[in-house]
Motif scaffolding. Structure first.
Motif, PDB file in Angstrom:
ATOM      1  N   ARG A  68       0.807  -1.211   0.000  1.00  0.00           N
ATOM      2  CA  ARG A  68       0.000   0.000   0.000  1.00  0.00           C
ATOM      3  C   ARG A  68       0.842   1.264   0.000  1.00  0.00           C
ATOM      4  O   ARG A  68       0.343   2.357  -0.260  1.00  0.00           O
ATOM      5  N   ALA A  69       2.116   1.136   0.311  1.00  0.00           N
ATOM      6  CA  ALA A  69       2.991   2.310   0.415  1.00  0.00           C
ATOM      7  C   ALA A  69       3.324   2.870  -0.966  1.00  0.00           C
ATOM      8  O   ALA A  69       3.547   2.123  -1.920  1.00  0.00           O
ATOM      9  N   ALA A 104       2.987   1.874   6.485  1.00  0.00           N
ATOM     10  CA  ALA A 104       2.873   1.475   7.880  1.00  0.00           C
ATOM     11  C   ALA A 104       4.175   1.819   8.593  1.00  0.00           C
ATOM     12  O   ALA A 104       5.241   1.863   7.975  1.00  0.00           O
ATOM     13  N   PRO A 105       4.120   2.117   9.878  1.00  0.00           N
ATOM     14  CA  PRO A 105       5.353   2.418  10.601  1.00  0.00           C
ATOM     15  C   PRO A 105       6.379   1.294  10.443  1.00  0.00           C
ATOM     16  O   PRO A 105       6.060   0.124  10.638  1.00  0.00           O
ATOM     17  N   GLY A 106       7.592   1.652  10.080  1.00  0.00           N
ATOM     18  CA  GLY A 106       8.651   0.679   9.868  1.00  0.00           C
ATOM     19  C   GLY A 106       8.912   0.363   8.416  1.00  0.00           C
ATOM     20  O   GLY A 106       9.984  -0.157   8.077  1.00  0.00           O
ATOM     21  N   ASP A 107       7.938   0.634   7.512  1.00  0.00           N
ATOM     22  CA  ASP A 107       8.205   0.452   6.083  1.00  0.00           C
ATOM     23  C   ASP A 107       9.331   1.397   5.672  1.00  0.00           C
ATOM     24  O   ASP A 107       9.440   2.514   6.181  1.00  0.00           O
ATOM     25  N   ARG A 114      12.850   5.328   7.079  1.00  0.00           N
ATOM     26  CA  ARG A 114      11.778   4.470   7.582  1.00  0.00           C
ATOM     27  C   ARG A 114      10.565   5.328   7.928  1.00  0.00           C
ATOM     28  O   ARG A 114      10.707   6.406   8.509  1.00  0.00           O
ATOM     29  N   ALA A 115       9.392   4.842   7.562  1.00  0.00           N
ATOM     30  CA  ALA A 115       8.157   5.575   7.825  1.00  0.00           C
ATOM     31  C   ALA A 115       7.906   5.635   9.328  1.00  0.00           C
ATOM     32  O   ALA A 115       8.155   4.684  10.060  1.00  0.00           O
ATOM     33  N   VAL A 152      16.912   7.160 -12.203  1.00  0.00           N
ATOM     34  CA  VAL A 152      17.162   6.901 -10.785  1.00  0.00           C
ATOM     35  C   VAL A 152      15.906   6.278 -10.181  1.00  0.00           C
ATOM     36  O   VAL A 152      14.811   6.830 -10.308  1.00  0.00           O
ATOM     37  N   ALA A 153      16.038   5.138  -9.562  1.00  0.00           N
ATOM     38  CA  ALA A 153      14.896   4.411  -9.014  1.00  0.00           C
ATOM     39  C   ALA A 153      15.012   4.327  -7.495  1.00  0.00           C
ATOM     40  O   ALA A 153      16.114   4.226  -6.944  1.00  0.00           O
ATOM     41  N   ALA A 154      13.865   4.401  -6.838  1.00  0.00           N
ATOM     42  CA  ALA A 154      13.765   4.188  -5.393  1.00  0.00           C
ATOM     43  C   ALA A 154      12.957   2.922  -5.151  1.00  0.00           C
ATOM     44  O   ALA A 154      11.961   2.665  -5.831  1.00  0.00           O
ATOM     45  N   CYS A 155      13.373   2.118  -4.196  1.00  0.00           N
ATOM     46  CA  CYS A 155      12.697   0.866  -3.894  1.00  0.00           C
ATOM     47  C   CYS A 155      12.236   0.882  -2.435  1.00  0.00           C
ATOM     48  O   CYS A 155      12.898   1.453  -1.570  1.00  0.00           O
ATOM     49  N   GLY A 156      11.089   0.230  -2.193  1.00  0.00           N
ATOM     50  CA  GLY A 156      10.539   0.173  -0.853  1.00  0.00           C
ATOM     51  C   GLY A 156      10.330  -1.258  -0.403  1.00  0.00           C
ATOM     52  O   GLY A 156      10.122  -2.166  -1.211  1.00  0.00           O
ATOM     53  N   THR A 157      10.392  -1.448   0.901  1.00  0.00           N
ATOM     54  CA  THR A 157      10.163  -2.758   1.508  1.00  0.00           C
ATOM     55  C   THR A 157       9.265  -2.569   2.719  1.00  0.00           C
ATOM     56  O   THR A 157       9.574  -1.775   3.613  1.00  0.00           O
ATOM     57  N   THR A 158       8.149  -3.278   2.744  1.00  0.00           N
ATOM     58  CA  THR A 158       7.228  -3.164   3.868  1.00  0.00           C
ATOM     59  C   THR A 158       7.646  -4.092   4.988  1.00  0.00           C
ATOM     60  O   THR A 158       8.502  -4.968   4.825  1.00  0.00           O
ATOM     61  N   MET A 159       7.033  -3.904   6.150  1.00  0.00           N
ATOM     62  CA  MET A 159       7.327  -4.765   7.289  1.00  0.00           C
ATOM     63  C   MET A 159       6.892  -6.200   7.022  1.00  0.00           C
ATOM     64  O   MET A 159       7.420  -7.139   7.615  1.00  0.00           O
TER      65      MET A 159
END
Length: 363
Positions: free
Chosen positions: A269-270, A291-294, A308-309, A329-336
């Motif tokens: 969802r981020a 979510a907090p920690g993503d 970190r969120a 330039v790419a940004a990547c995200g990882t959820t908890m």
């Protein structure tokens, strides 16, 4: 009980007007300070300081508030620029005041008599005439007097030793003067001979190495140094290029109206975005609706940054330098929960069409 505290009386009129406009927008929207923090990505404590005139908000926070309350960002940004200039003038006056206090304290510690310094003419306090002494304030340590500098040349009467040294001694032999002339002539001959030997050595070197002189004459001239073209940064922008690496984009003035979003994506969802500033030649990653920690990570130019969120579901990284196409330039995200995703280039918006929006959670 009123909702807002009274603004500090020492505020500049421009800052007071700007803070009052922010309060009116929040009141009209019906948002609480906590809801405003959730909608803009800035903490409740920060907004309390901004709305009570204790701290000037960054331009990015002002744009986020305008979008959250339905106001025109351009109009609110204009008022922010006037308030920012007034705030800077107040800080400069405070620095000058503190400097004056420090100087006064240093003079007092050294026993500086300000009344005497103001009453005494500069010409008399800086110079002393021969045979007179400067007036001394009671209770102060006397300074050594400086004799007046003579403008005439000293004579033999001032220095008897000169006359004794200049007059020939009766006991000196009569042949002393010819001996001095003989030594001077011998020294001159030695110097001329040494110069002749040096010239002959140089001529022999040129005859044995005929290409040396030609090489020096035909050598390509060194290119002139290019004139310095230092970039003039807009007001509020405090760094560019490598000087921004690892720094906060908002604190350095690279965000807000100076930044665009060349790529965007999702990790669960981020929302993951790359923010790029052409003025600062830097980029940073931004995560929202998380979510907090993503977390979101961005790498470019040999540097990487991760954020970190927080509880409000938003965060952004520090800056990295970008010298090429920002769309690459790419940004990547990882959820908890372990879901991963990266940003992709945003399609170009046709002329006249409204720009796509990533939502009002974080700007």
């Amino acid at each position: 009980m009123p909702r807002w505290k009274a603004l500090p009386e020492e505020l500049d009129p421009q800052v007071r007007e700007f803070a009052g406009q922010l309060r009116r927008l929040v009141d009209r929207s019906g948002l609480s300070v906590a809801a405003l923090a959730d909608a803009t990505g800035y903490s409740k404590t920060s907004w309390e300081r901004y709305l009570n005139g204790r701290l000037l908000p960054p331009q990015r926070a002002v744009v986020a508030l305008a979008e959250a309350t339905g106001a025109q960002p351009a109009h609110l940004t204009t008022l922010w620029e006037l308030a920012e200039r007034a705030w800077s003038r107040d800080e400069m006056r405070q620095d000058v005041t503190m400097e004056a206090i420090s100087v006064a304290q240093a003079r007092a510690a050294l026993g500086w008599d300000a009344d005497q310094a103001a009453a005494e003419p500069p010409a008399k306090s800086a110079r002393f005439t021969k045979g007179t002494k400067a007036a001394q304030a009671p209770g102060t340590t006397p300074l050594p007097s400086v004799p007046q500098q003579r403008t005439d040349s000293p004579s033999a009467a001032d220095f008897p030793e000169w006359a004794a040294a200049a007059s020939p001694s009766p006991a000196a032999p009569a042949a002393q003067a010819p001996a001095r002339r003989t030594r001077r002539g011998r020294t001159l001959m030695i110097a001329v001979g040494a110069a002749g030997v040096a010239l002959m050595g140089g001529a022999a070197f040129l005859l044995l190495n005929p290409g040396t002189g030609t090489a020096k004459k035909t050598a390509a001239p060194r290119p002139a140094a290019a004139p310095s073209t230092k970039q003039v940064l807009p007001a509020g922008v405090r760094c560019t290029g490598a000087g921004c690496v690892g720094k906060d984009p908002e604190a350095m003035g690279c965000g807000g109206a100076h930044a665009i979003t060349p790529s965007r994506g999702r990790a669960g969802r981020a929302v993951i975005e790359v923010r790029y500033s052409k003025i600062c030649h830097t980029a940073w990653a931004r995560i929202s609706r998380a979510a907090p920690g993503d977390q979101a990570t961005l790498s470019a130019g040999g540097h990487s940054a991760t954020a970190r969120a927080e509880r409000n579901g938003a965060a952004y990284t520090s800056m990295v330098e970008v010298t090429g196409d920002p769309a690459k330039v790419a940004a990547c995200g990882t959820t908890m929960a372990g879901v991963k995703g990266c940003s992709r280039p945003v399609p170009a918006t046709p002329a006249g069409a409204p720009a796509p929006s990533a939502g009002a959670a974080v700007r």
